[in-house]
Design a protein around this motif. Structure first.
Motif, PDB file in Angstrom:
ATOM      1  N   VAL A 243       0.847  -1.198   0.000  1.00  7.49           N
ATOM      2  CA  VAL A 243       0.000   0.000   0.000  1.00  7.49           C
ATOM      3  C   VAL A 243       0.882   1.247   0.000  1.00  7.49           C
ATOM      4  CG1 VAL A 243      -1.684   1.339   1.337  1.00  7.49           C
ATOM      5  CG2 VAL A 243      -1.952  -1.145   1.142  1.00  7.49           C
ATOM      6  N   ALA A 244       1.888   1.228   0.868  1.00  8.77           N
ATOM      7  CA  ALA A 244       2.781   2.389   0.970  1.00  8.77           C
ATOM      8  C   ALA A 244       3.512   2.630  -0.350  1.00  8.77           C
ATOM      9  CB  ALA A 244       3.773   2.175   2.110  1.00  8.77           C
ATOM     10  N   LEU A 245       3.987   1.567  -0.989  1.00 12.41           N
ATOM     11  CA  LEU A 245       4.688   1.711  -2.268  1.00 12.41           C
ATOM     12  C   LEU A 245       3.776   2.338  -3.320  1.00 12.41           C
ATOM     13  CD1 LEU A 245       6.725  -1.619  -2.687  1.00 12.41           C
ATOM     14  CD2 LEU A 245       7.640   0.696  -2.514  1.00 12.41           C
ATOM     15  N   CYS A 246       2.544   1.840  -3.411  1.00 14.37           N
ATOM     16  CA  CYS A 246       1.609   2.337  -4.424  1.00 14.37           C
ATOM     17  C   CYS A 246       1.305   3.817  -4.197  1.00 14.37           C
ATOM     18  CB  CYS A 246       0.306   1.545  -4.401  1.00 14.37           C
ATOM     19  SG  CYS A 246       0.523  -0.169  -4.909  1.00 14.37           S
ATOM     20  N   LEU A 247       1.049   4.187  -2.943  1.00 14.72           N
ATOM     21  CA  LEU A 247       0.754   5.590  -2.651  1.00 14.72           C
ATOM     22  C   LEU A 247       1.986   6.446  -2.936  1.00 14.72           C
ATOM     23  CD1 LEU A 247      -1.402   5.125   0.566  1.00 14.72           C
ATOM     24  CD2 LEU A 247      -2.191   5.977  -1.655  1.00 14.72           C
ATOM     25  N   GLY A 248       3.158   5.885  -2.630  1.00 16.26           N
ATOM     26  CA  GLY A 248       4.395   6.605  -2.918  1.00 16.26           C
ATOM     27  C   GLY A 248       4.583   6.849  -4.408  1.00 16.26           C
ATOM     28  N   ALA A 249       4.049   5.946  -5.222  1.00 11.98           N
ATOM     29  CA  ALA A 249       4.174   6.110  -6.671  1.00 11.98           C
ATOM     30  C   ALA A 249       3.092   7.026  -7.218  1.00 11.98           C
ATOM     31  CB  ALA A 249       4.091   4.741  -7.353  1.00 11.98           C
ATOM     32  N   GLY A 250       2.257   7.556  -6.341  1.00  4.50           N
ATOM     33  CA  GLY A 250       1.257   8.529  -6.776  1.00  4.50           C
ATOM     34  C   GLY A 250      -0.113   7.942  -7.080  1.00  4.50           C
ATOM     35  N   ALA A 251      -0.399   6.764  -6.571  1.00  5.89           N
ATOM     36  CA  ALA A 251      -1.717   6.169  -6.814  1.00  5.89           C
ATOM     37  C   ALA A 251      -2.811   7.077  -6.252  1.00  5.89           C
ATOM     38  CB  ALA A 251      -1.801   4.796  -6.162  1.00  5.89           C
ATOM     39  N   ARG A 252      -3.940   7.145  -6.997  1.00  4.26           N
ATOM     40  CA  ARG A 252      -5.055   7.985  -6.564  1.00  4.26           C
ATOM     41  C   ARG A 252      -5.694   7.401  -5.306  1.00  4.26           C
ATOM     42  NH1 ARG A 252     -10.287   7.593  -8.494  1.00  4.26           N
ATOM     43  NH2 ARG A 252      -9.623   6.282 -10.251  1.00  4.26           N
ATOM     44  N   ARG A 253      -5.905   6.112  -5.334  1.00  3.46           N
ATOM     45  CA  ARG A 253      -6.396   5.439  -4.126  1.00  3.46           C
ATOM     46  C   ARG A 253      -5.958   3.989  -4.181  1.00  3.46           C
ATOM     47  NH1 ARG A 253     -12.866   3.970  -4.862  1.00  3.46           N
ATOM     48  NH2 ARG A 253     -12.698   3.411  -7.058  1.00  3.46           N
ATOM     49  N   VAL A 254      -5.807   3.404  -3.005  1.00  3.45           N
ATOM     50  CA  VAL A 254      -5.415   2.005  -2.905  1.00  3.45           C
ATOM     51  C   VAL A 254      -6.444   1.299  -2.030  1.00  3.45           C
ATOM     52  CG1 VAL A 254      -3.642   0.368  -2.216  1.00  3.45           C
ATOM     53  CG2 VAL A 254      -2.993   2.618  -3.103  1.00  3.45           C
ATOM     54  N   ARG A 255      -7.154   0.353  -2.639  1.00  2.00           N
ATOM     55  CA  ARG A 255      -8.166  -0.399  -1.891  1.00  2.00           C
ATOM     56  C   ARG A 255      -7.692  -1.836  -1.708  1.00  2.00           C
ATOM     57  NH1 ARG A 255     -13.212   0.001  -5.458  1.00  2.00           N
ATOM     58  NH2 ARG A 255     -11.642   0.279  -7.086  1.00  2.00           N
ATOM     59  N   VAL A 256      -7.989  -2.378  -0.525  1.00  2.00           N
ATOM     60  CA  VAL A 256      -7.603  -3.747  -0.206  1.00  2.00           C
ATOM     61  C   VAL A 256      -8.873  -4.505   0.124  1.00  2.00           C
ATOM     62  CG1 VAL A 256      -6.219  -5.201   1.324  1.00  2.00           C
ATOM     63  CG2 VAL A 256      -5.397  -2.921   0.670  1.00  2.00           C
ATOM     64  N   MET A 257      -9.028  -5.710  -0.438  1.00  5.99           N
ATOM     65  CA  MET A 257     -10.280  -6.437  -0.211  1.00  5.99           C
ATOM     66  C   MET A 257     -10.116  -7.930  -0.406  1.00  5.99           C
ATOM     67  SD  MET A 257     -12.121  -5.254  -3.744  1.00  5.99           S
ATOM     68  CE  MET A 257     -11.636  -3.554  -3.526  1.00  5.99           C
ATOM     69  N   ASP A 258     -10.980  -8.666   0.263  1.00  5.40           N
ATOM     70  CA  ASP A 258     -11.137 -10.095  -0.002  1.00  5.40           C
ATOM     71  C   ASP A 258     -12.533 -10.474   0.460  1.00  5.40           C
ATOM     72  OD1 ASP A 258     -10.688 -12.648  -0.840  1.00  5.40           O
ATOM     73  OD2 ASP A 258      -9.211 -13.169   0.681  1.00  5.40           O
ATOM     74  N   ASN A 259     -12.950 -11.667   0.074  1.00  3.84           N
ATOM     75  CA  ASN A 259     -14.279 -12.137   0.443  1.00  3.84           C
ATOM     76  C   ASN A 259     -14.120 -13.443   1.212  1.00  3.84           C
ATOM     77  OD1 ASN A 259     -16.937 -12.734   0.644  1.00  3.84           O
ATOM     78  ND2 ASN A 259     -17.253 -13.192  -1.518  1.00  3.84           N
ATOM     79  N   PRO A 260     -14.021 -13.374   2.543  1.00  5.39           N
ATOM     80  CA  PRO A 260     -13.724 -14.576   3.332  1.00  5.39           C
ATOM     81  C   PRO A 260     -14.829 -15.622   3.221  1.00  5.39           C
ATOM     82  CG  PRO A 260     -13.638 -12.584   4.689  1.00  5.39           C
ATOM     83  CD  PRO A 260     -14.230 -12.200   3.386  1.00  5.39           C
ATOM     84  N   PHE A 261     -14.435 -16.892   3.278  1.00  5.41           N
ATOM     85  CA  PHE A 261     -15.474 -17.929   3.289  1.00  5.41           C
ATOM     86  C   PHE A 261     -15.817 -18.350   4.713  1.00  5.41           C
ATOM     87  CE2 PHE A 261     -11.541 -20.514   2.483  1.00  5.41           C
ATOM     88  CZ  PHE A 261     -11.548 -21.282   3.640  1.00  5.41           C
ATOM     89  N   GLY A 262     -15.003 -17.968   5.687  1.00  2.00           N
ATOM     90  CA  GLY A 262     -15.292 -18.324   7.077  1.00  2.00           C
ATOM     91  C   GLY A 262     -15.268 -17.086   7.951  1.00  2.00           C
ATOM     92  N   GLY A 263     -16.438 -16.678   8.423  1.00  2.00           N
ATOM     93  CA  GLY A 263     -16.513 -15.466   9.233  1.00  2.00           C
ATOM     94  C   GLY A 263     -16.829 -14.257   8.380  1.00  2.00           C
ATOM     95  N   SER A 264     -17.128 -13.135   9.062  1.00  2.00           N
ATOM     96  CA  SER A 264     -17.529 -11.934   8.327  1.00  2.00           C
ATOM     97  C   SER A 264     -16.288 -11.185   7.850  1.00  2.00           C
ATOM     98  CB  SER A 264     -18.350 -11.028   9.246  1.00  2.00           C
ATOM     99  OG  SER A 264     -17.535 -10.538  10.290  1.00  2.00           O
TER     100      SER A 264
END
Lengths: 501, 342
Positions: free
Chosen positions: B138-159
């Protein structure tokens, strides 16, 4: 303050109480709110408290707050019903403007006393089934298992339909974040009998059309309990005979119809909710609320010895019949209780409030219809095909107001065996079709995997020979969480099913 | 202005809604073969980027989206960094394959897809991607000037909320300035898979295809059916119907990869899970390998990662399947691999 101002204050308190109820309802999810106890309203409910302590034969400290509500009744009668009860607020807000005056013929008001007495006698005998009729359990259960899931489903449908429209995507993402962040769970909660629960609730509201606050006048067991205490309440309705011009406006305005023209416009303190509508409409300010020290008189609809004996008979007969039902003799094979609840004897502690179903992140905890017998109506059971017991969650035990589901630590909950999984080899893909499928093994959350895969060379139905990994349950490791059954890719019934231990 | 009554207002609103629905469904069908599904379809994205040159061994299909420019001379095709600091490993490995600027242009909209499959355990159990690795990216991407950095996954166990929190990823991402996104059902749509033989279309999270940059950050672990879950298997987190992928898994995962085509794959092998995957729960099954693998070629990254388990690329069915489809190379002898000690 004038009477009209007091009435405004009552309306404001009602709104605040309803908002608080909804706030706590939405806050009842994994990681319960810290600002106030999420089950505050159940703690304040003396009927739930008394019944649960009688049936469970133990003191429940969390429910001691019900004493405050009883103290309020001694002080100011059924002010709870007029000022604080969220179901009462819902009834006030859905009241038709024009409704018929007076009571139907006969002592309908005594029905609620009968219900109260039956509930208390049954609780003495260790049964809490009729708490499905406590006003707060009705409201919470309906919201948790019917209304919110419906709202959630409509929201998802609307979002999915509108998301195709480019300019709407950003606002929709914001709405989605805000609403689901505010307590609409992700996933898709779905509850068996949601429609039935909604109809019961709609019926309670619809009875408003027969008489305003029909439920509170004739049926509410909590209202009956508070009403009996209110016989000795200090603050009471008083109609000043000198100032009264007998215009009848107050009797028409009274939502519970207890202002009686035939008795000089007096009200029965055990039926009056201190809503102050009468005082606000009186043209001559003849209505006042004053301090009394003499107990109010017994009315024809108040409990008699005969009614008490009849209620005792009904309770004894009912509990006897329930204890003679098949469900009491042998557990249904699919009676999978929340973690720790089976060993804890859930039936005589559960008030059917729905807190556990609301907090369950998978909506695997469902209101039972037949699995727990009639006695266990709407008590929580895990229905693995609808949702699994999440290995990372122990919220139901934290959420249960009465300790019917014990508040296990996460580590203890992970070891609590709630059921056992069995594979149906006639339907399981690797067993029946000779094709690979390891979803159940993949999903098994137990660190050592309660499902193992055996590589076997098998003949497929079409005659070819193949190497297949076949799942096998190691039962002493299985905790019965049901994620294998939930995720089994077969249509309809899963090929791996969890049964009561 | 003349007043309209409630009935008239509702009538107009319904007409407006019908019109909007008709218009939007018309728009959605524009330019894509109409697939008979209720879900809106995403037209296959025409890309303006020139065809990237994959290693000669492969025959590239339709131009994938988000493919990075070919590595400059001197850049490694695949980098393997070993050492104690996960952040330093990520930085060194990415520097070796051309630096983050090769993948993230200023103003880019970046999605990072770690593996946060369950909410059960903390990162020391190696069931979920190392939070430090995600934070460093995330830090690298923002350092390269990314407009936004989103992180996501869809777990199969738990919310998702619980999984994001317990994995430690939520805190790491927040600290680095990125945002966690909960994958909402509305954002899934059916997309055709042009190269698909077994799967012609799939219901997939739109942003996985629409983002400028998609960085795939799997953790390397044991898996009952696939043998290992690595980069390509991690892509199951962006589709709707995962159980369906378990039939003919190798081929189906390869076809999914042909649709998603991550810009960059970073395999987290700081700790790897040797048994009882993908869920884990035994520290005895965790092996500390202190390794990060990075490549623009997901097939190569996965192929290298098999060696950490004493396996070969052909042991993991989706790797040869993807190589055969020309999605990358599993023959690491023909490409430049740089090994870095940090």
């Amino acid at each position: 303050m004038t009477a009209k101002t007091w009435r405004r204050a009552r309306q404001a308190v009602q709104i605040l109480a309803a908002v608080l109820f909804v706030y706590l309802l939405l806050g009842t999810r994994q990681g319960l709110p810290t600002f106030l106890p999420h089950d505050l309203f159940f703690r304040l409910d003396p009927l739930v408290g008394v019944a649960a302590m009688l049936a469970g034969r133990r003191w429940i400290a969390a429910l001691a707050l019900g004493l405050a509500t009883l103290a309020l009744a001694v002080l100011a009668g059924r002010a709870w019903c007029g000022w604080l009860c969220p179901l009462g607020a819902a009834l006030d807000w859905t009241r038709p403007r024009l409704s018929r005056e007076g009571d139907p013929r006969g002592n309908w008001r005594s029905a609620k006393h009968g219900l109260l007495l039956v509930i208390l006698f049954a609780a003495l005998l260790g049964n809490l089934t009729l708490l499905v009729l406590d006003p707060l359990t009705i409201l919470f259960r309906t919201m948790a298992a019917a209304v919110l899931p419906a709202v959630n489903a409509l929201l998802t449908a609307a979002e999915s339909a509108l998301y195709a429209i480019g300019p709407l995507q950003r606002p929709l993402e914001w709405v989605d974040r805000v609403l689901r962040g505010a307590g609409l769970v992700g996933g898709e909660p779905a509850f068996q009998q949601g429609v039935v629960l909604a109809l019961v609730f709609a019926g309670v509201l619809a009875l408003n059309a027969v008489r305003p606050r029909f439920w509170c006048r004739y049926l509410c067991p909590l209202g009956a309990l508070l009403g009996l205490v209110s016989k000795v309440s200090f603050l009471r309705h008083h109609a000043d005979a000198d100032a009264c011009v007998a215009c009848g406006k107050c009797a028409r305005a009274c939502p519970t119809g207890t202002v009686d023209p035939a008795r000089g416009y007096a009200a029965d303190p055990s039926e009056c909710t201190l809503c102050l509508d009468c005082a606000a409409v009186c043209p001559t300010n003849a209505v006042a609320f004053r301090w009394h020290l003499v107990p109010a008189g017994w009315r024809e609809y108040d409990p008699s010895r005969r009614q008490a004996l009849l209620s005792l008979g009904v309770a004894v007969a009912g509990v006897g019949l329930l204890r003679a039902a098949p469900a009491a003799r042998r557990d249904h094979p699919r009676l999978i209780r929340p973690p720790g609840a089976r060993e804890n004897g859930l039936l005589d502690k559960c008030i059917r409030c729905g807190e556990c179903m609301k907090v369950c992140p998978t909506s695997g905890l469902q209101p039972s219809l037949d699995v727990a017998g009639l006695e266990g109506l709407w008590t929580p059971v895990l229905v693995p095909r609808l949702g699994y017991c999440d290995y990372s969650c122990h919220s139901c035990g934290q959420a249960c107001p009465t300790g019917a589901i014990p508040p296990l630590s996460l580590d203890d909950k992970r070891r609590a065996v709630i059921g056992v999984a069995y594979i149906d080899e006639n339907r399981c893909i690797p067993w029946a079709d000779g094709a690979d499928c390891i979803v159940c093994e993949e999903m098994c959350p137990v660190p050592d995997k309660a499902i193992q895969l055996d590589v076997q060379t098998v003949a497929r139905p079409d005659g070819t020979v193949a190497e297949v990994r076949r799942p096998r349950v190691i039962r002493e490791r299985c905790i019965g969480c049901g994620i294998c059954e939930y995720k089994c890719p077969l249509n309809g019934e899963a090929a791996i099913r969890v049964y009561a231990p | 202005m003349n007043e309209i009554d409630r009935r008239e207002f509702i009538r107009r609103m319904i007409l407006l809604a019908l019109g909007a629905t008709a218009a939007s469904s018309g728009l959605a069908r524009c330019g894509s073969p109409s697939v008979p599904t209720a879900a809106p379809t995403i037209p296959p994205l025409a890309t303006a980027t020139p065809m990237s040159t994959l290693p000669a061994a492969t025959a590239a299909g339709p131009t994938p989206t988000g493919q990075p420019p070919a590595p400059a001379t001197g850049d490694a095709y695949l980098a393997v960094a070993r050492g104690d600091s996960p952040t330093a490993l990520v930085q060194a490995a990415i520097r070796a394959i051309g630096g983050i600027e090769r993948f993230v242009k200023p103003g880019a909209d970046v999605i990072i897809k770690p593996n946060i499959c369950v909410a059960y355990h903390g990162p020391e159990y190696a069931a979920t991607t190392n939070p430090e690795v995600v934070g460093a990216l995330v830090a690298l991407c923002l350092g390269a000037g990314a407009r936004r950095v989103r992180v996501m996954d869809n777990p199969f166990g738990g919310s998702p909320e619980a999984a994001y929190a317990r994995s430690g990823v939520a805190d790491a991402v927040k600290a680095a300035g990125g945002q966690m996104e909960i994958m909402s059902e509305m954002k899934y749509a059916t997309a055709p898979i042009p190269q698909g033989k077994d799967l012609k279309q799939i219901r997939i999270y739109r942003d996985a295809l629409d983002a400028d940059v998609f960085i795939n950050v799997p953790i390397a672990k044991d898996h009952g059916l696939a043998r290992l879950t690595l980069g390509m298997k991690n892509l199951l987190g962006v589709i709707w119907d995962r159980p369906a992928m378990h039939r003919n898994m190798g081929q189906r995962i390869a076809e999914l990869t042909s649709l998603v085509r991550p810009t960059l794959t970073v395999v987290d092998a700081v700790r790897i899970l040797m048994a009882n995957g993908p869920t884990g729960g035994n520290l005895a099954d965790v092996k500390q390998t202190n390794t990060i693998i990075a490549s623009a070629d997901i097939v190569a990254a996965d192929a290298y990662a098999t060696s950490l388990f004493g396996l070969t690329p052909t042991d993991v069915s989706y790797i040869p399947a993807a190589a055969k489809m020309g999605l990358g190379t599993m023959d690491l002898a023909g490409v430049r691999v740089e090994e870095i000690g940090v």
